[in-house]
Motif scaffolding. Structure first.
Motif: not given
Length: 681
Positions: A400-403, A497-500, A526-527, A627-628
């Motif tokens: 998420r970017s936020g809530f 960032y997140d990574y999976g 961002k993307f 994916l933007w």
């Protein structure tokens, strides 16, 4: 002469009984039900603990072989129950259009409406499979969904006709159900799930409608006569997994609402031990139900919660493990809720609105963080974690970017296959942003009937998901359950960032070796960058699928960028480093294969745009996608591949207002992720 008189008396008696049975609707009083169904009335007292406090008059009448008086005394006993609802609505003629059709035996189950035919004797055809010949429809009928709907309608309107129908509907089912088979069954009338639903519904009918005086004494006694059989079924023939939670919570309902039965304490003791063991078996330490399907997680949670509430009401203490796990299950709903208040659409889930459920749970559990998430930051307190979350046993990454309501949101599946209701969709990605569904899971369509015969294989297969097909083939089943959490090398959640990363090597109909490793980096607010690392021992035909929500307008430009052109909420898919993709837009295709269809809930479906990037894979390779998301018009995006090898790829992504980002995406090593934001100048 006496023989003739006796014969005549018996003939008259049986004529009265047979005539009454054929006119079952008219059986209303204690005297009538005892005359016509004496064995069923005796069945009540054979299962009652006549030494239970308050049943003294009942016991005395029964021991004197006065069944009618025993029945009357028993109903008098229940008339003083503290469970009886007192605040009933005032009588009125007000109706609800959505409910009135039920009074004509027209029901709507799973978005399919139909009228249940009646037999010559006036009974409903309880085995009727509905307009699409789907036994799911008959199961819904036997769960007494119409009773539940009418009860709610009565409480809103005070219309007595709704209660009268409930009375007849309940009586009809019980009489039609005889004899109780006492064996494990998959029939419309006697299957474990349907047993459990009726038990819970009858508890409401019996107590909440008592003071209406419209549930006849005969129907009340018929309910009491059938409850021991329902409890016997739940105790001896219940299923495992998610079904167990529903079936055992039904058993606990009987035990707690009718403690006067001989076996009630044993039923409750069995329910406690079984539910605790089941919770340990089917809920991961991260709070996720092992079927890994949002709707069914919700069903399990609600039934675990119902059981906890029953125990609390009856002063039964549950182990701390149970209450802590229950909270963890709610926490999963909170941390996975989308900005629009809906839960995940994954595997065999429907799109379910969870906001009100979570706000209620937030108040009960004193969790202002849940309230904040569910309320888009307008209530409660901001969590001290997140906004992204990884569930290490479920293998689900929520980015998420936020809530807030316009937040960017994605779901990335890198976990096991699941223990039930699975789709072959490992490595699937869904994207929601700026109040809009963008990339979606295809949904479940239906389990049986005409819709299922057409779409079920598509629904459960890889073709309805945002994954890769190999030579036209999708994934095969994988390991159903995690024995340990994901290795930390496969994920990381940081402020920036997140990574999976996940891997699938089981594909149906694919010879030799083919391994798909997909790694994703979400640059916060961002993307997303998705890297598909493909290992093969021979040339392959490759199709990368991207499914759009039906509400999106989708087009592909000459450079191969596919993007939406919505007024608000857009997404661009930018292929990086490869310009010779063959790109096809499919929508509502039926031949040569089903493609481009979407189902947000059972028995509903509509066409959706699906973008297919196809090419020949000559040898092992890596393909990258940006994916933007954007609130309005998609900006100009440039993406270039800087380097790639067997361990990672590195890309540069540039957009004028955001500047450039250089991102290193490892395939299976979270420590090697690098996200560098370069100057705009």
């Amino acid at each position: 002469m006496r023989t003739c008189q006796l014969f005549l008396m018996l003939f008259c008696f049986f004529s009265v009984v047979v005539n009454a049975q054929n006119n079952w609707r008219k059986i209303q009083s204690v005297d009538e039900v005892c005359l016509v169904y004496p064995d069923q009335m005796k069945h009540i007292f054979q299962n009652l603990n006549l030494d239970y406090p308050g049943l003294e008059a009942v016991k005395k009448a029964y021991q004197a072989a006065n069944i009618k008086l025993a029945c009357k005394n028993l109903l008098d006993y229940y008339s003083h129950s503290s469970r009886i609802k007192q605040d009933l609505p005032a009588w009125s003629s007000q109706t609800l259009s959505a409910t009135d059709s039920v009074l004509q035996d027209i029901y709507c189950f799973q978005n399919v409406s139909g009228q249940v035919p009646r037999m010559a004797n006036g009974h409903l055809t309880w085995t009727h499979n509905g307009p699409e010949d789907d036994i799911e429809w008959a199961w819904a009928l036997n769960r007494h969904y119409p009773t539940r709907d009418l009860l709610e309608a009565y409480l809103k309107t005070g219309n007595a006709n709704y209660v009268r129908y409930i009375d007849e509907f309940t009586k009809d089912w019980i009489i039609s159900s005889w004899p109780y088979p006492a064996v494990k069954s998959t029939t419309a009338m006697w299957r474990g799930l349907e047993v459990s639903f009726r038990e819970k519904t009858w508890a409401r009918v019996f107590y909440e409608l008592w003071n209406t005086n419209l549930i006849s004494p005969a129907t009340r006694l018929l309910i009491l006569s059938s409850l021991p059989d329902h409890a016997h079924y739940a105790r001896n023939f219940h299923a495992q997994g998610n079904w167990l939670t529903m079936e055992i919570s039904g058993l606990a309902t009987v035990a707690s609402y009718w403690p006067e039965f001989k076996e009630s304490k044993a039923w409750m003791d069995y329910s406690i031990s079984t539910m605790v063991a089941s919770m340990k078996d089917q809920v991961y330490p991260d709070g996720v139900q092992t079927e890994l399907t949002s709707s069914y997680h919700y069903v399990a949670l609600i039934n675990f919660k119902l059981f906890a509430d029953l125990c609390k009401k009856n002063n039964v203490t549950l182990p701390e493990y149970y209450t802590k796990t229950l909270e963890a299950m709610y926490n999963y709903l909170a941390l996975t809720i989308r900005p629009d208040g809906n839960g995940l659409l994954n595997n065999d889930a429907d799109q379910v609105y969870n906001r009100e459920t979570l706000l209620k749970a937030a108040a009960e559990y004193q969790r202002p963080d849940w309230s904040y998430i569910a309320g888009n930051g307008k209530t409660g307190l901001r969590p001290n974690t997140g906004p992204s979350y990884l569930f290490p046993y479920a293998g689900q990454l929520i980015s998420r970017s936020g809530f807030d309501a316009d937040a960017q949101y994605s779901f990335f599946d890198i976990g096991p296959w699941g223990t039930g209701h699975q789709h072959n969709d490992k490595l699937h990605i869904s994207v929601f942003a700026y109040g809009r569904d963008l990339l979606v899971d295809g949904g479940r369509f239906a389990y049986r009937g005409e819709v299922a015969s057409k779409f079920r294989k598509y629904a459960t297969g890889s073709a309805s998901h945002n994954v890769i097909l190999v030579e036209g083939n999708g994934q095969a089943a994988g390991p159903p359950k995690s024995e340990s959490p994901l290795n930390e090398s496969l994920y990381s959640v940081t402020p920036e960032y997140d990574y999976g990363s996940g891997t699938i090597s089981q594909f149906s109909g694919v010879d030799g070796q083919f391994i798909h490793c997909r790694s994703m980096v979400y640059v916060r607010s961002k993307f997303w960058v998705v890297a598909d690392h493909l290992t093969t021992d021979r040339p392959r035909q490759l199709d990368a699928l991207w499914h759009w929500h039906p509400a999106n307008l989708v087009s592909t430009d000459q450079s191969g960028i596919t993007s939406t052109t919505n007024e608000k909420g857009n997404l661009a898919i930018v292929p990086v480093g490869v310009s010779d993709w063959k790109i096809t837009q499919v929508k509502g295709q039926e031949k040569p294969v089903i493609q481009g269809w979407y189902s947000k809930e059972y028995n509903t479906f509509e066409p959706n745009s699906t973008t297919i990037y196809s090419r020949q894979l000559k040898s092992s390779d890596t393909f990258v996608w940006v994916l933007w998301p954007s609130a309005h018009k998609t900006p100009e995006i440039k993406a270039e591949l800087l380097s790639k090898d067997d361990q990672s790829v590195k890309v540069r992504v540039t957009e004028s207002s955001s500047g450039s980002y250089e991102i290193s995406i490892p395939f299976q090593n979270s420590k090697l992720v690098q996200v560098n934001h370069l100057s705009n100048n």
